[in-house]
Design a protein around this motif. Structure first.
Motif, short mmCIF file in Angstrom:
data_model
loop_
_atom_site.label_atom_id
_atom_site.label_comp_id
_atom_site.label_asym_id
_atom_site.label_seq_id
_atom_site.Cartn_x
_atom_site.Cartn_y
_atom_site.Cartn_z
N SER A 132 23.21 -29.68 -96.66
CA SER A 132 22.55 -27.74 -96.66
C SER A 132 21.44 -28.33 -96.77
N ASP A 164 33.38 -18.57 -102.03
CA ASP A 164 32.35 -18.60 -101.89
C ASP A 164 31.48 -18.99 -102.57
N GLU A 183 25.54 -18.10 -95.69
CA GLU A 183 26.28 -18.32 -94.20
C GLU A 183 26.47 -19.43 -93.64
N ARG A 184 24.95 -20.74 -94.01
CA ARG A 184 24.81 -22.31 -93.42
C ARG A 184 25.72 -22.66 -94.23
N GLN A 185 26.74 -22.67 -95.37
CA GLN A 185 27.15 -23.86 -96.66
C GLN A 185 28.70 -23.17 -96.03
N ARG A 186 28.76 -21.81 -95.23
CA ARG A 186 30.48 -21.97 -95.90
C ARG A 186 31.36 -23.16 -94.70
N THR A 187 30.92 -23.89 -93.86
CA THR A 187 31.91 -25.00 -93.72
C THR A 187 31.59 -25.63 -94.18
N LEU A 188 31.22 -25.93 -95.50
CA LEU A 188 30.72 -27.30 -96.16
C LEU A 188 32.72 -27.18 -97.31
N SER A 189 32.94 -28.29 -97.15
CA SER A 189 34.57 -28.45 -98.01
C SER A 189 34.16 -28.17 -99.39
#
Lengths: 288, 355
Positions: free
Chosen positions: B354, B248, B262-268
């Motif tokens: 992002s 995180d 929030e919008r960057q949570r899915t980035l590996s």
């Protein structure tokens, strides 16, 4: 209490120029003025004559004739050299390797000393052995500049055009090269014809250099001496005796220093006045 | 009125001026070509106008292939950076010149010139010659000439660049309004990102002969497609640095890290490049996610009510742009705050991941 506020030291800085201009221009000019108002004898004996020489010169038919020849010669060469020079400059390439080739070729006649130009054309035009003279005669045209006034005039004018059109070309070319390319784009977008581009963009943009070209050619041709002196010596008869040739005859041939001084001053004033008038009139609406 | 480039390429000798480009310009809209000097803006405009012919590819205008059609046949008008007017025509004749060439009747010419002159505040100057006008008035005359023609395509090549600041602002406000409701496609080339933002419309970012992105101006500013587009559209230049995402947090170095949004949570979890606009690094903590960093102050520039401060963290130079005057001593250590909410991230190929 008086305080000297101005620093006078600056005079020392101008002094060399003042001395130079004095020896270079003021003293020679004043000598001529002196001659023109006096009768000069040997052993530095002078008599005051006032405006006598000026009156004599202005009423002399000889002076009027050489002045007319001078005006005619200058008008003819200006009418030929300015349009011809502009035309050559317009047709020269603007970009690429040929530009320098053209410029060097154009500059060549300007690099030749004046007396050599006269000698070259003297031989070139000889009716019996010269290339030009012989060619014209073999075409059946009776051409002999040593005998015939029209041939002499033709040769003198041709020689001047050959020698000096290049100057107009170089100046006009410099003017053309300074026009931003965007002007040509704008004209192309408007759909302007090639002639309209010359007339409404190139000529107005060349105006300043053409004024300079005109003034230089006017002054130089009005004072022309060496080339016709070597070519025709003012002849046949007096056919090509221009003002400067006549002046030298009066001053050094006849040693009439008074009339020669008067002619010099009148000659000088004509050139000065013409240049001033021309420049003022043409630059009138250029005022920023 | 659409203008379309299909794989248009322009080469001169061994040099490529424009790489193969596909571009479709908005119907009757205001389009901006944004790029630095020598990025190919003028070449693009010349290709659009038909002053230059593409080396390969096709130019389509209103559904017709106009590749190679001469500029006179295209109903195009153009305004240049230099003030280009016919030197010995007065303002009226200058504005009328394209109509005269089209052989428009005199009454019609008078009417159209009068209305355009009115629009551009040139009405009292119609009798003057160009050299009696100020720079702003000369450029207005050139604009009037472009307007009077009712061209389908109007090309503006940095028209405000040679004007002084005040005239530039004035004319910039008027420009979009002038072309509104005329049904023409306008292309405006500029090297200033702020100018593009002020003018709005659509923007194409141009970098070394390549259109990197095309779209609505604010959209490109907010979501640049890649690092190049982001850099073209940033003044002062955007700060970039490698970061690593670990769970995180984004890690810049041993001491500086910040939480992901929030919008960057899915980035590996991997390595990214972070892009931070200078005004998102400030000497005073803003609201939200202010991440403190410490650096050595290198240069300070103050303009009116704004400070631009260059500082160094490790080997990398950063730029901060903030409201107010912040007089830091050069060489001193100072604290800045990065607004983590406004960071944008680029992936390994410099593509946006992002924003």
């Amino acid at each position: 209490m008086t305080v000297k506020l101005t620093n006078q030291k600056a005079w020392f800085l101008v002094a060399p120029v003042v001395v130079l201009v004095a020896f270079n221009a003021v003293i020679p000019l004043m000598t001529v003025v002196n001659y023109s108002v006096q009768e000069s004898f040997g052993n530095n004996i002078f008599f005051w004559e006032g405006v006598k020489w000026f009156e004599e010169v202005l009423h002399s038919e000889r002076f009027a004739a050489s002045l007319m020849r001078q005006i005619f010669f200058t008008s003819v060469i200006l009418l030929i050299e300015i349009p011809f020079g502009v035309a050559i400059a317009l047709s020269m390439p603007r970009k690429g390797p040929w530009v320098s080739v053209c410029l060097v070729l154009m500059a060549l006649p300007l690099l030749i000393p004046w007396n050599v130009v006269g000698a070259m054309w003297n031989i070139f035009s000889l009716p019996d052995i010269g290339l030009l003279g012989k060619a014209l005669n073999s075409l059946g045209i009776g051409y002999d500049y040593t005998q015939e006034p029209i041939s002499a005039w033709f040769t003198v004018i041709l020689m001047d055009v050959w020698h000096w059109t290049s100057l107009v070309v170089l100046l006009a070319f410099a003017g053309l090269s300074s026009i931003p390319e965007a002007y040509y784009h704008a004209a192309k977008i408007d759909g302007a014809s090639p002639w309209a581009i010359v007339r409404y963009i190139e000529l107005p943009k060349m105006k300043r250099v053409l004024i300079i070209a005109f003034l230089l050619r006017f002054m130089d041709s009005f004072m022309i001496y060496t080339e016709p002196f070597v070519l025709t010596g003012g002849g046949p008869g007096n056919a090509t005796t221009f003002l400067s040739i006549d002046l030298v005859k009066v001053a050094l041939g006849q040693f009439d220093l008074g009339p020669a001084g008067a002619i010099s001053l009148i000659y000088f004033l004509i050139i000065l006045l013409t240049c001033w008038l021309f420049y003022t009139l043409t630059m009138k609406d250029e005022a920023q | 009125m659409t203008l379309e480039f299909k794989q248009v390429e322009k080469r001169a000798g061994a040099e490529t001026h424009i790489y193969p480009t596909d571009l479709k310009l908005e119907d009757g809209g205001f389009n901006i070509l944004l790029g630095t000097t020598l990025s190919g803006k003028t070449t693009m405009l010349h290709l659009m106008a038909g002053l230059d012919r593409p080396t390969s590819g096709q130019v389509w205008f209103n559904g017709k292939n106009v590749t190679g059609a001469p500029v006179q046949k295209r109903n195009v008008s153009m305004v240049h950076q230099q003030f280009i007017n016919y030197p010995n025509f007065n303002v009226f004749e200058n504005i009328a010149s394209p109509l005269r060439i089209q052989r428009t009747p005199a009454a019609e010419i008078n009417k159209r010139v009068a209305s355009v002159a009115e629009l551009l505040n040139l009405a009292p100057l119609l009798k003057r010659s160009p050299h009696e006008l100020s720079g702003g008035q000369q450029q207005r005359t050139a604009l009037a000439r472009a307007l009077v023609k009712d061209a389908d395509l109007v090309l503006l090549d940095e028209p405000l660049a040679n004007l002084d600041f005040k005239l530039r602002e004035e004319l910039r406000d008027e420009l979009p309004k002038l072309f509104e409701n005329r049904g023409c496609t306008v292309v405006y080339a500029t090297s200033e990102p702020n100018e593009a933002l002020l003018l709005g419309g659509h923007t194409a970012t141009l970098h070394e002969g390549q259109v990197t992105q095309f779209g609505r101006t604010e959209e490109i500013y907010r979501r640049p497609k890649d690092l190049r587009s982001a850099q073209v559209f940033a003044d002062p230049p955007m700060n970039t640095a490698p970061v690593a995402k670990r769970g995180d947090t984004f890690v810049l170095n041993e001491t500086v890290n910040w939480p992901t949004m929030e919008r960057q949570r899915t980035l590996s979890d991997s390595a990214y490049t972070v892009g931070i606009r200078p005004h998102h690094i400030t000497p005073v903590a803003g609201r939200g996610h202010a991440v403190p960093v410490e650096g050595e102050v290198l240069i300070t520039e103050f303009s009116g009510s704004e400070s631009v401060i260059h500082f160094r963290i490790g080997e990398r130079t950063w730029v901060s742009q903030s409201q107010g005057i912040h007089p830091f001593e050069i060489g001193s250590r100072a604290q800045f705050f990065i607004d983590a909410a406004n960071c944008i991230y680029f992936g390994p190929d410099n593509e946006l991941v992002s924003a």
